[in-house]
Scaffold this active site. Structure first.
Site, PDB file in Angstrom:
ATOM      1  N   ALA A   1       0.850  -1.199   0.000  1.00 59.00           N
ATOM      2  CA  ALA A   1       0.000   0.000   0.000  1.00 59.00           C
ATOM      3  C   ALA A   1       0.880   1.243   0.000  1.00 59.00           C
ATOM      4  O   ALA A   1       0.518   2.263  -0.574  1.00 59.00           O
ATOM      5  CB  ALA A   1      -0.910  -0.012   1.214  1.00 59.00           C
ATOM      6  N   THR A   2       2.031   1.144   0.637  1.00 67.88           N
ATOM      7  CA  THR A   2       2.944   2.297   0.641  1.00 67.88           C
ATOM      8  C   THR A   2       3.280   2.703  -0.791  1.00 67.88           C
ATOM      9  O   THR A   2       3.251   3.884  -1.148  1.00 67.88           O
ATOM     10  CB  THR A   2       4.234   1.943   1.421  1.00 67.88           C
ATOM     11  OG1 THR A   2       3.867   1.621   2.767  1.00 67.88           O
ATOM     12  CG2 THR A   2       5.222   3.085   1.423  1.00 67.88           C
TER      13      THR A   2
ATOM     14  N   CYS B   1       4.220   5.536  16.447  1.00 69.83           N
ATOM     15  CA  CYS B   1       3.326   5.517  15.293  1.00 69.83           C
ATOM     16  C   CYS B   1       3.666   4.363  14.370  1.00 69.83           C
ATOM     17  O   CYS B   1       2.820   3.840  13.676  1.00 69.83           O
ATOM     18  CB  CYS B   1       3.310   6.840  14.561  1.00 69.83           C
ATOM     19  SG  CYS B   1       4.821   7.291  13.786  1.00 69.83           S
TER      20      CYS B   1
ATOM     21  N   GLN C   1      -6.809   0.077   6.417  1.00 74.33           N
ATOM     22  CA  GLN C   1      -7.373  -0.511   7.646  1.00 74.33           C
ATOM     23  C   GLN C   1      -8.873  -0.766   7.542  1.00 74.33           C
ATOM     24  O   GLN C   1      -9.442  -1.428   8.400  1.00 74.33           O
ATOM     25  CB  GLN C   1      -7.078   0.382   8.857  1.00 74.33           C
ATOM     26  CG  GLN C   1      -5.594   0.550   9.180  1.00 74.33           C
ATOM     27  CD  GLN C   1      -4.966  -0.699   9.791  1.00 74.33           C
ATOM     28  OE1 GLN C   1      -5.651  -1.612  10.257  1.00 74.33           O
ATOM     29  NE2 GLN C   1      -3.642  -0.760   9.782  1.00 74.33           N
TER      30      GLN C   1
ATOM     31  N   THR D   1       7.492  -7.631 -12.977  1.00 72.66           N
ATOM     32  CA  THR D   1       6.767  -8.891 -13.103  1.00 72.66           C
ATOM     33  C   THR D   1       5.904  -9.138 -11.874  1.00 72.66           C
ATOM     34  O   THR D   1       6.398  -9.062 -10.748  1.00 72.66           O
ATOM     35  CB  THR D   1       7.777 -10.049 -13.264  1.00 72.66           C
ATOM     36  OG1 THR D   1       8.602  -9.755 -14.399  1.00 72.66           O
ATOM     37  CG2 THR D   1       7.085 -11.377 -13.456  1.00 72.66           C
TER      38      THR D   1
ATOM     39  N   HIS E   1      -1.902  -7.661   3.243  1.00 73.65           N
ATOM     40  CA  HIS E   1      -1.593  -8.277   4.553  1.00 73.65           C
ATOM     41  C   HIS E   1      -2.427  -7.726   5.702  1.00 73.65           C
ATOM     42  O   HIS E   1      -2.365  -8.241   6.815  1.00 73.65           O
ATOM     43  CB  HIS E   1      -0.089  -8.221   4.852  1.00 73.65           C
ATOM     44  CG  HIS E   1       0.456  -6.896   5.257  1.00 73.65           C
ATOM     45  ND1 HIS E   1       0.712  -6.569   6.556  1.00 73.65           N
ATOM     46  CD2 HIS E   1       0.842  -5.820   4.534  1.00 73.65           C
ATOM     47  CE1 HIS E   1       1.241  -5.348   6.622  1.00 73.65           C
ATOM     48  NE2 HIS E   1       1.315  -4.879   5.401  1.00 73.65           N
TER      49      HIS E   1
ATOM     50  N   SER F   1      -4.005  -2.911   1.114  1.00 79.01           N
ATOM     51  CA  SER F   1      -2.840  -3.758   1.382  1.00 79.01           C
ATOM     52  C   SER F   1      -3.330  -5.166   1.706  1.00 79.01           C
ATOM     53  O   SER F   1      -4.182  -5.338   2.579  1.00 79.01           O
ATOM     54  CB  SER F   1      -2.081  -3.187   2.590  1.00 79.01           C
ATOM     55  OG  SER F   1      -0.965  -3.992   2.884  1.00 79.01           O
TER      56      SER F   1
HETATM   57  N1  PLP Z   1      -1.740   2.929   5.513  1.00 80.34           N
HETATM   58  C1  PLP Z   1      -2.148   2.465   6.708  1.00 80.34           C
HETATM   59  C2  PLP Z   1      -3.328   3.096   7.360  1.00 80.34           C
HETATM   60  C3  PLP Z   1      -1.478   1.403   7.318  1.00 80.34           C
HETATM   61  O1  PLP Z   1      -1.888   0.956   8.500  1.00 80.34           O
HETATM   62  C4  PLP Z   1      -0.359   0.848   6.661  1.00 80.34           C
HETATM   63  C5  PLP Z   1       0.429  -0.222   7.313  1.00 80.34           C
HETATM   64  O2  PLP Z   1       0.672  -0.170   8.497  1.00 80.34           O
HETATM   65  C6  PLP Z   1       0.009   1.346   5.398  1.00 80.34           C
HETATM   66  C7  PLP Z   1      -0.701   2.386   4.866  1.00 80.34           C
HETATM   67  C8  PLP Z   1       1.146   0.748   4.630  1.00 80.34           C
HETATM   68  O3  PLP Z   1       0.791  -0.524   4.138  1.00 80.34           O
HETATM   69  P1  PLP Z   1       1.897  -1.532   3.554  1.00 80.34           P
HETATM   70  O4  PLP Z   1       2.411  -2.299   4.717  1.00 80.34           O
HETATM   71  O5  PLP Z   1       1.152  -2.402   2.594  1.00 80.34           O
HETATM   72  O6  PLP Z   1       2.921  -0.708   2.869  1.00 80.34           O
END
Ligand code: PLP
Length: 355
Positions: free
Chosen positions: A69-70, A301, A164, A219, A183, A181
């Protein structure tokens, strides 16, 4: 060992693991971008997964797979045109630091209940407004539909970090870009997604083979995609059941920890997140005394980062209060017995400290 850190990551669903194993088997290694039969079979699995993930998201857009997600959030923020970006005061670092890195961060204030003011002033000429669906530290649900509507009226795109909330709540209404994300919804680590509303154009951050419609080269892993897809399908099918289970766990935890103070709104929240504080509590000591319970210090955090929580500060807590806060996170695979046992252990250890 009792795992109460569901906001950090969630256990892999057995269904997701099974879906992945097919693509980790001897004949499952093909490149999904290859034109031959094995490649086409892998590509078909990726597309099934894309549909499964898309089912958690609104119609009228496409799902771009990323490594996290990052990465999805970086693509959404940095892949757009220049211009002011407004982000809420309680965004995850993936949004906050990315917006800041661009040097055009306007912060939307949050109330002491941990909820962003839906009528917060948006900057003139904003090109992007980013507000999360559910806060990762305190679990509060944000008024994203209203903020998306206002962003649209102001001519800005609306980005929602739904990491979340994805698979737990209905998708944010009115957003142009949504990050997920795997996971955090019982899928594997190493894969995320950016949903892009039709008609929204982004510039890729990663160049190369032109995969994902040219937006994200590299890929794809059929195993990770299949695991994400299966986890998404399961989350969609169990959404109500999971929410009811989590709500019952919340009640059980609150009963045992009735003398602790809740951080953030009691009602506008995902109940799988319980961020609490207790006067006089030494959280590091509690962690070492309760090693069998996997939980987080509410004041950090990002676990282990040592950075004080910008979220607890933003809702008006002083350093002392933030330092006495813990975050308990539970969900689908947590049992009531586990929650009660863990909360009793935490409360007893806190009492022994004199807190
Ligand atoms: N955004 C939120 C609200 C999250 O809790 C997290 C992960 O802790 C992320 C983004 C980042 O997700 P990822 O671990 O897939 O990069």
């Amino acid at each position: 060992m009792i795992y109460l850190d569901y906001q950090a990551t969630t256990p892999l669903a057995p269904e997701a693991r099974a879906a992945m194993l097919r693509w980790l088997a001897d004949d499952g290694f093909a490149n999904p971008h290859s034109a031959h039969r094995m490649g086409r079979a892998a590509a078909a699995a990726v597309e099934v997964a894309r549909e499964q993930v898309a089912a958690l998201l609104p119609p009228g857009g496409r799902v771009v797979f990323t490594a996290s997600a990052t990465e999805a959030l970086n693509l959404a923020i940095r892949g757009g045109q220049g211009g002011p970006v407004a982000v809420s005061a309680i965004e995850h670092a993936a949004v906050r630091d990315t917006a800041r890195w661009q040097g055009i961060d306007v912060e939307l204030p949050v109330g002491s209940d941990g909820v962003i003011d839906p009528e917060a002033v948006l900057p003139d000429g904003a090109r992007l407004v980013a507000v999360m669906q559910v806060n990762n530290e305190i679990g509060t649900i944000q008024p994203v539909a209203r903020l998306a509507e206002r962003a649209k009226a102001a001519g800005a795109l609306f980005l929602c970090d739904a990491v979340q909330g994805g698979g737990k709540l209905a998708p944010p209404r009115g957003a142009d870009l949504i990050a997920l994300s795997a996971h955090k919804l019982h899928g594997p680590k190493g894969i995320g997604a950016l949903w892009v509303r039709d008609g929204v154009n982004l510039t890729p951050l990663i160049h190369g083979g032109g995969q994902e419609g040219g937006l994200r080269s590299g890929t794809l892993s059929p195993a990770l995609c299949a695991g994400f897809g299966a986890a998404a399908a399961l989350a969609a099918a169990r959404m109500e059941e999971d929410a009811a289970h989590v709500s019952a766990l919340w009640d059980a935890a609150r009963e045992v920890l009735s003398r602790w103070t809740l951080n953030g709104s009691e009602t506008l929240r995902w109940k799988g997140n319980l961020n609490l504080r207790l006067d006089g509590l030494d959280v590091s000591r509690l962690m070492s005394e309760c090693r069998g319970v996997m939980f987080s210090a509410g004041s950090a955090c990002a676990s282990g980062s040592g950075r004080p929580s910008h979220v607890l500060r933003a809702i008006g807590l002083g350093d002392a209060q933030a330092k006495t806060s813990i975050r308990l996170g539970f969900g689908r695979y947590t049992t009531r017995e586990e929650v009660v046992e863990a909360c009793r252990a935490l409360d007893a250890a806190a009492k022994a400290q004199g807190a």
